[in-house]
Design a protein around this motif. Structure first.
Motif, PDB file in Angstrom:
ATOM      1  N   THR A   1       1.530   4.601  -6.905  1.00 36.76           N
ATOM      2  CA  THR A   1       2.115   4.221  -5.617  1.00 36.76           C
ATOM      3  C   THR A   1       2.859   5.399  -5.012  1.00 36.76           C
ATOM      4  OG1 THR A   1       2.392   1.961  -6.388  1.00 36.76           O
ATOM      5  CG2 THR A   1       3.727   2.619  -4.507  1.00 36.76           C
ATOM      6  N   LEU A   2       2.562   5.715  -3.764  1.00 37.01           N
ATOM      7  CA  LEU A   2       3.277   6.786  -3.069  1.00 37.01           C
ATOM      8  C   LEU A   2       4.518   6.236  -2.391  1.00 37.01           C
ATOM      9  CD1 LEU A   2       0.267   8.664  -1.443  1.00 37.01           C
ATOM     10  CD2 LEU A   2       1.604   9.375  -3.436  1.00 37.01           C
ATOM     11  N   PHE A   3       5.493   7.105  -2.166  1.00 39.55           N
ATOM     12  CA  PHE A   3       6.718   6.696  -1.483  1.00 39.55           C
ATOM     13  C   PHE A   3       7.211   7.864  -0.638  1.00 39.55           C
ATOM     14  CE2 PHE A   3      10.515   8.668  -3.612  1.00 39.55           C
ATOM     15  CZ  PHE A   3       9.815   9.510  -4.449  1.00 39.55           C
ATOM     16  N   PRO A   4       8.067   7.581   0.332  1.00 44.46           N
ATOM     17  CA  PRO A   4       8.607   8.660   1.150  1.00 44.46           C
ATOM     18  C   PRO A   4       9.861   9.218   0.482  1.00 44.46           C
ATOM     19  CG  PRO A   4       8.737   6.493   2.255  1.00 44.46           C
ATOM     20  CD  PRO A   4       8.524   6.249   0.820  1.00 44.46           C
TER      21      PRO A   4
ATOM     22  N   LEU B   1       0.796  -1.228   0.000  1.00 46.09           N
ATOM     23  CA  LEU B   1       0.000   0.000   0.000  1.00 46.09           C
ATOM     24  C   LEU B   1       0.829   1.278   0.000  1.00 46.09           C
ATOM     25  CD1 LEU B   1      -2.754  -1.232   2.456  1.00 46.09           C
ATOM     26  CD2 LEU B   1      -2.804  -1.222  -0.041  1.00 46.09           C
ATOM     27  N   PHE B   2       2.140   1.133   0.147  1.00 44.26           N
ATOM     28  CA  PHE B   2       3.035   2.294   0.203  1.00 44.26           C
ATOM     29  C   PHE B   2       4.423   1.725  -0.016  1.00 44.26           C
ATOM     30  CE2 PHE B   2       4.892   6.152   2.005  1.00 44.26           C
ATOM     31  CZ  PHE B   2       3.912   7.112   1.803  1.00 44.26           C
ATOM     32  N   PHE B   3       5.249   2.440  -0.778  1.00 45.27           N
ATOM     33  CA  PHE B   3       6.561   1.906  -1.135  1.00 45.27           C
ATOM     34  C   PHE B   3       7.581   2.259  -0.057  1.00 45.27           C
ATOM     35  CE2 PHE B   3      10.630   1.811  -3.260  1.00 45.27           C
ATOM     36  CZ  PHE B   3      10.533   0.696  -4.059  1.00 45.27           C
ATOM     37  N   ASN B   4       8.339   1.269   0.404  1.00 45.79           N
ATOM     38  CA  ASN B   4       9.409   1.535   1.370  1.00 45.79           C
ATOM     39  C   ASN B   4      10.741   1.579   0.624  1.00 45.79           C
ATOM     40  OD1 ASN B   4      10.250   1.950   4.116  1.00 45.79           O
ATOM     41  ND2 ASN B   4      11.216  -0.058   4.013  1.00 45.79           N
ATOM     42  N   THR B   5      11.420   2.726   0.700  1.00 43.21           N
ATOM     43  CA  THR B   5      12.621   2.898  -0.134  1.00 43.21           C
ATOM     44  C   THR B   5      13.796   2.024   0.311  1.00 43.21           C
ATOM     45  OG1 THR B   5      13.146   4.859   1.163  1.00 43.21           O
ATOM     46  CG2 THR B   5      12.066   5.214  -0.965  1.00 43.21           C
TER      47      THR B   5
ATOM     48  N   LEU C   1       0.211   1.581   8.383  1.00 42.41           N
ATOM     49  CA  LEU C   1       0.414   0.552   7.349  1.00 42.41           C
ATOM     50  C   LEU C   1       1.588  -0.363   7.676  1.00 42.41           C
ATOM     51  CD1 LEU C   1      -0.074   2.710   4.100  1.00 42.41           C
ATOM     52  CD2 LEU C   1      -1.755   1.259   5.256  1.00 42.41           C
ATOM     53  N   ARG C   2       2.205  -0.175   8.857  1.00 40.86           N
ATOM     54  CA  ARG C   2       3.450  -0.899   9.135  1.00 40.86           C
ATOM     55  C   ARG C   2       3.259  -2.355   9.534  1.00 40.86           C
ATOM     56  NH1 ARG C   2       7.980   3.536  11.141  1.00 40.86           N
ATOM     57  NH2 ARG C   2       7.349   5.139   9.664  1.00 40.86           N
TER      58      ARG C   2
ATOM     59  N   GLN D   1       0.488  12.358   8.632  1.00 39.30           N
ATOM     60  CA  GLN D   1       0.759  11.545   7.434  1.00 39.30           C
ATOM     61  C   GLN D   1      -0.286  10.439   7.250  1.00 39.30           C
ATOM     62  OE1 GLN D   1       4.771  10.217   8.003  1.00 39.30           O
ATOM     63  NE2 GLN D   1       4.232   8.549   9.361  1.00 39.30           N
ATOM     64  N   GLU D   2      -0.921  10.050   8.346  1.00 34.96           N
ATOM     65  CA  GLU D   2      -1.962   9.020   8.237  1.00 34.96           C
ATOM     66  C   GLU D   2      -3.119   9.520   7.368  1.00 34.96           C
ATOM     67  OE1 GLU D   2      -1.398   6.046   9.325  1.00 34.96           O
ATOM     68  OE2 GLU D   2       0.429   6.595  10.411  1.00 34.96           O
TER      69      GLU D   2
ATOM     70  N   GLN E   1      -3.533   9.596  -2.235  1.00 38.84           N
ATOM     71  CA  GLN E   1      -3.960   8.421  -3.013  1.00 38.84           C
ATOM     72  C   GLN E   1      -5.139   8.778  -3.911  1.00 38.84           C
ATOM     73  OE1 GLN E   1      -2.609   5.554  -3.371  1.00 38.84           O
ATOM     74  NE2 GLN E   1      -1.498   4.951  -1.531  1.00 38.84           N
TER      75      GLN E   1
ATOM     76  N   LEU F   1      19.819   6.676  -2.204  1.00 36.27           N
ATOM     77  CA  LEU F   1      19.711   6.126  -0.836  1.00 36.27           C
ATOM     78  C   LEU F   1      20.951   6.423   0.000  1.00 36.27           C
ATOM     79  CD1 LEU F   1      17.963   2.747  -1.719  1.00 36.27           C
ATOM     80  CD2 LEU F   1      16.912   4.855  -0.912  1.00 36.27           C
TER      81      LEU F   1
ATOM     82  N   TYR G   1       6.813   6.910   6.298  1.00 38.24           N
ATOM     83  CA  TYR G   1       5.970   5.741   6.025  1.00 38.24           C
ATOM     84  C   TYR G   1       4.840   5.722   7.059  1.00 38.24           C
ATOM     85  CZ  TYR G   1       4.943   1.254   3.927  1.00 38.24           C
ATOM     86  OH  TYR G   1       4.339   0.243   3.219  1.00 38.24           O
ATOM     87  N   PRO G   2       3.593   5.736   6.619  1.00 40.11           N
ATOM     88  CA  PRO G   2       2.487   5.796   7.589  1.00 40.11           C
ATOM     89  C   PRO G   2       2.549   4.650   8.606  1.00 40.11           C
ATOM     90  CG  PRO G   2       1.673   6.150   5.358  1.00 40.11           C
ATOM     91  CD  PRO G   2       3.113   5.743   5.233  1.00 40.11           C
TER      92      PRO G   2
ATOM     93  N   PHE H   1       5.535  -3.495 -13.959  1.00 42.46           N
ATOM     94  CA  PHE H   1       6.745  -3.778 -13.186  1.00 42.46           C
ATOM     95  C   PHE H   1       7.639  -4.753 -13.936  1.00 42.46           C
ATOM     96  CE2 PHE H   1       9.288  -5.827  -9.965  1.00 42.46           C
ATOM     97  CZ  PHE H   1       9.618  -4.794  -9.112  1.00 42.46           C
TER      98      PHE H   1
ATOM     99  N   THR I   1      14.107   5.118  -7.838  1.00 41.16           N
ATOM    100  CA  THR I   1      14.765   5.075  -6.542  1.00 41.16           C
ATOM    101  C   THR I   1      15.789   3.951  -6.534  1.00 41.16           C
ATOM    102  OG1 THR I   1      14.405   5.000  -4.132  1.00 41.16           O
ATOM    103  CG2 THR I   1      13.018   3.577  -5.474  1.00 41.16           C
TER     104      THR I   1
ATOM    105  N   ILE J   1       5.518  -6.004  -4.671  1.00 41.58           N
ATOM    106  CA  ILE J   1       5.034  -5.296  -5.861  1.00 41.58           C
ATOM    107  C   ILE J   1       3.814  -4.485  -5.434  1.00 41.58           C
ATOM    108  CG2 ILE J   1       4.150  -5.549  -8.203  1.00 41.58           C
ATOM    109  CD1 ILE J   1       5.785  -8.123  -8.370  1.00 41.58           C
ATOM    110  N   PRO J   2       3.880  -3.162  -5.628  1.00 40.68           N
ATOM    111  CA  PRO J   2       2.799  -2.320  -5.111  1.00 40.68           C
ATOM    112  C   PRO J   2       1.416  -2.723  -5.630  1.00 40.68           C
ATOM    113  CG  PRO J   2       4.674  -0.959  -5.715  1.00 40.68           C
ATOM    114  CD  PRO J   2       4.969  -2.354  -6.215  1.00 40.68           C
TER     115      PRO J   2
END
Lengths: 359, 359
Positions: free
Chosen positions: B206-209, A137-141, A160-161, B292-293, B300, B172, A156-157, B139, B262, A202-203
């Motif tokens: 897809t969102l990312f930080p 649901l959200f991309f982690n870099t 969603l963790r 951010q929540e 989105q 990164l 990162y929200p 992808f 990224t 994969i998102p």
């Protein structure tokens, strides 16, 4: 240092929990090479061609082998949904398994080595991938936040963790990459030598080309959608069973809130770079390459109604959309839509949950 | 062997094409370490605190330095949109640059080494990322298909293989990962030691930080959306300018058909692991973590109307949605929405295209 949340230990999954499904074994070196990794588990071998040919499985392996006659006997008229002379027949193995997890691998895939020279236990990494949550649901870099030494990055929200359950673990290939025939012909000598030390989710909403060569999944979560379609000798198309399945699986995972991971583990893919094979592949893939242009927008916009709360219901709904929207491209899709329904029927027939103890 | 399509060579980008933007330099070792990589380019340094403090830039660097007085002088009343005492002020540098590409980096980021021990030229990798297309619509499991030795895998639609222009390259960090304050407090000793040899496109939708520590972008494609918001001493929030900008940038890139990458290049992030810093960060980040929540679902579903054909139009539209939908959370978002409009006004004022030759 552990990753986010409590790290799920790479518990060795028990034999009672996992089956290894292999579509025909033409090369017995394959089993010898994997012996230390596969011997503790049960193998389901699904022979894709002439049933009179026999496959000699070396001593020490616990296996069951199904040929076309077995498939016909077990499924009766429903056997029509299982492909003939294409590795897509492997999905019959998913149907008859009674385990929670499936690992499927091709017989031209061998044990790869990591950059330190150590043999990679692909099965163990797949299990790790399946036991840890996914983050669609959200991309982690920093990639997989549950991995040792990693976590969620700033921004990162927190809600969603926890992630979502992982349904699919898609492994990659060193040496011969999984290219289509035109790319094989254009680049016969290209080898994949880059070991990328990463697993990522994969998102959601993103389609990917799922290769069936080195694949594991949670049968309880997504099994009924892991149908490899109608491929091979009696069909206009081949070598696309895994792709078809992957697109169905991904949209259903997105709908039901399950995750799909790709990356580690690598296997060593050894298929010889033979231009004749590439030409045969080209003929088999032709309609796949042609139709995939229309399949992509179809799956991008495939509608899952809220009423579809189970994989089976999603899959039946999808089959209706295949009939309605892809049937106009080619009558093949009308036949495929029917086969999707037959498959789910066969799944439900062979996977009845026994509620009362058998006397 | 080249990747898909004609490989774009890592042409050294000329000084006329790229500016390096740095938000305050507290540590002159920083410039000495980057000297071989940065000396050929022009630096724009934006001082984030007390304008009476002077930053001594060592000889040999071509630079311009802006403090708060300069910002006020140049922007007049519009200077209100530039943050004070927060590295978010760096976006002033994007505004006054006249170059096509921007590379921005923090002064606690040093030259990292790859696993072979070679110093990583971060700038060169960013340029490579920006010059090669992105693939946000599907992808590719072998990651960047344009990279040497890679390509599109079987099942990747041919119609999408040209990719889309790349607007953003997000690099990164080895050593200190970019964690939020709660994670820093929970894992003070965690270091990022994993060099993952990959660049990938963040899929559309897809969102990312987006971290501003090690970031490059194409100013012509996305500059007007690279606004780091209102952060720092006069605001309820800090350390979220890059995140805010990243979410705006990503939805606008998705709308306009640009790509965001990224992965590589890594820098070495050296900030000391000091619990006092983590507590200060916690105070500054508090509202960021809290809000951010709500920002995630907002972005989105943020709607870009078809009429929005330029970044500026998209951004103004987004500012209206911020006002309408986020204003109810806190009056801060009403102020931020106004600042977004002011920023675009300032952008257009300072970035008028000269159509007739100046006499």
């Amino acid at each position: 240092m552990a990753g986010a949340l409590v790290d799920v230990k790479p518990t060795p999954i028990l034999k009672e929990e996992l089956d290894i499904v292999i579509p025909t074994i033409r090369n017995l070196d394959f089993l010898e090479m994997w012996r230390p990794f596969f011997e503790p588990y049960h193998l389901i071998i699904v022979q894709d061609g002439d049933p009179s040919r026999t496959i000699k499985v070396p001593d020490g392996f616990d296996y069951e082998l199904y040929n076309r006659n077995d498939i016909n006997r077990i499924l009766g008229p429903k056997a029509s949904c299982i492909s003939f002379k294409d590795s897509a027949c492997r999905c019959f193995g998913y149907l008859v398994s009674k385990k929670k997890y499936i690992f499927t691998i091709d017989d031209d895939c061998f044990v790869a080595k990591d950059p330190s020279g150590k043999e990679i236990n692909a099965l163990e990494q797949h299990i790790k991938n399946l036991l840890n949550p996914s983050t669609p649901l959200f991309f982690n870099t920093l990639y997989d936040p549950y991995r040792e030494g990693a976590d969620f990055v700033r921004g990162y929200p927190f809600s969603l963790r926890e992630g979502v359950p992982t349904a699919v673990s898609h492994g990659l290939w060193l040496n011969i990459p999984d290219y289509d025939a035109p790319t094989q012909l254009a680049k016969p000598l290209e080898r994949n030598t880059r070991f990328v030390d990463v697993v990522l989710t994969i998102p959601g909403g993103t389609l990917f080309p799922m290769c069936g060569m080195n694949l594991a999944f949670n049968r309880e979560l997504i099994g009924p959608a892991m149908y490899f379609g109608l491929m091979g000798i009696r069909e206009p198309i081949g070598r696309y069973g895994d792709m078809w399945s992957g697109w169905c699986v991904k949209v259903i995972c997105d709908h039901l809130g399950y995750g799909v991971k790709t990356g580690l583990p690598y296997i060593w893919h050894s298929k010889a770079s033979d231009p004749i094979i590439a030409f045969v592949n080209l003929r088999e893939e032709y309609y796949g390459i042609f139709w995939q242009e229309e399949l992509n927008p179809f799956f991008q916009s495939a509608v899952r109604t809220k009423a579809c709360a189970t994989v089976q219901k999603c899959y039946i709904e999808l089959s209706k959309q295949v009939k309605d929207e892809l049937g106009r491209i080619d009558p093949y899709f009308l036949k495929l839509a029917d086969a999707m329904v037959t498959w789910v029927g066969a799944w439900d027939e062979l996977n009845v949950k026994v509620c009362a103890p058998v006397k």
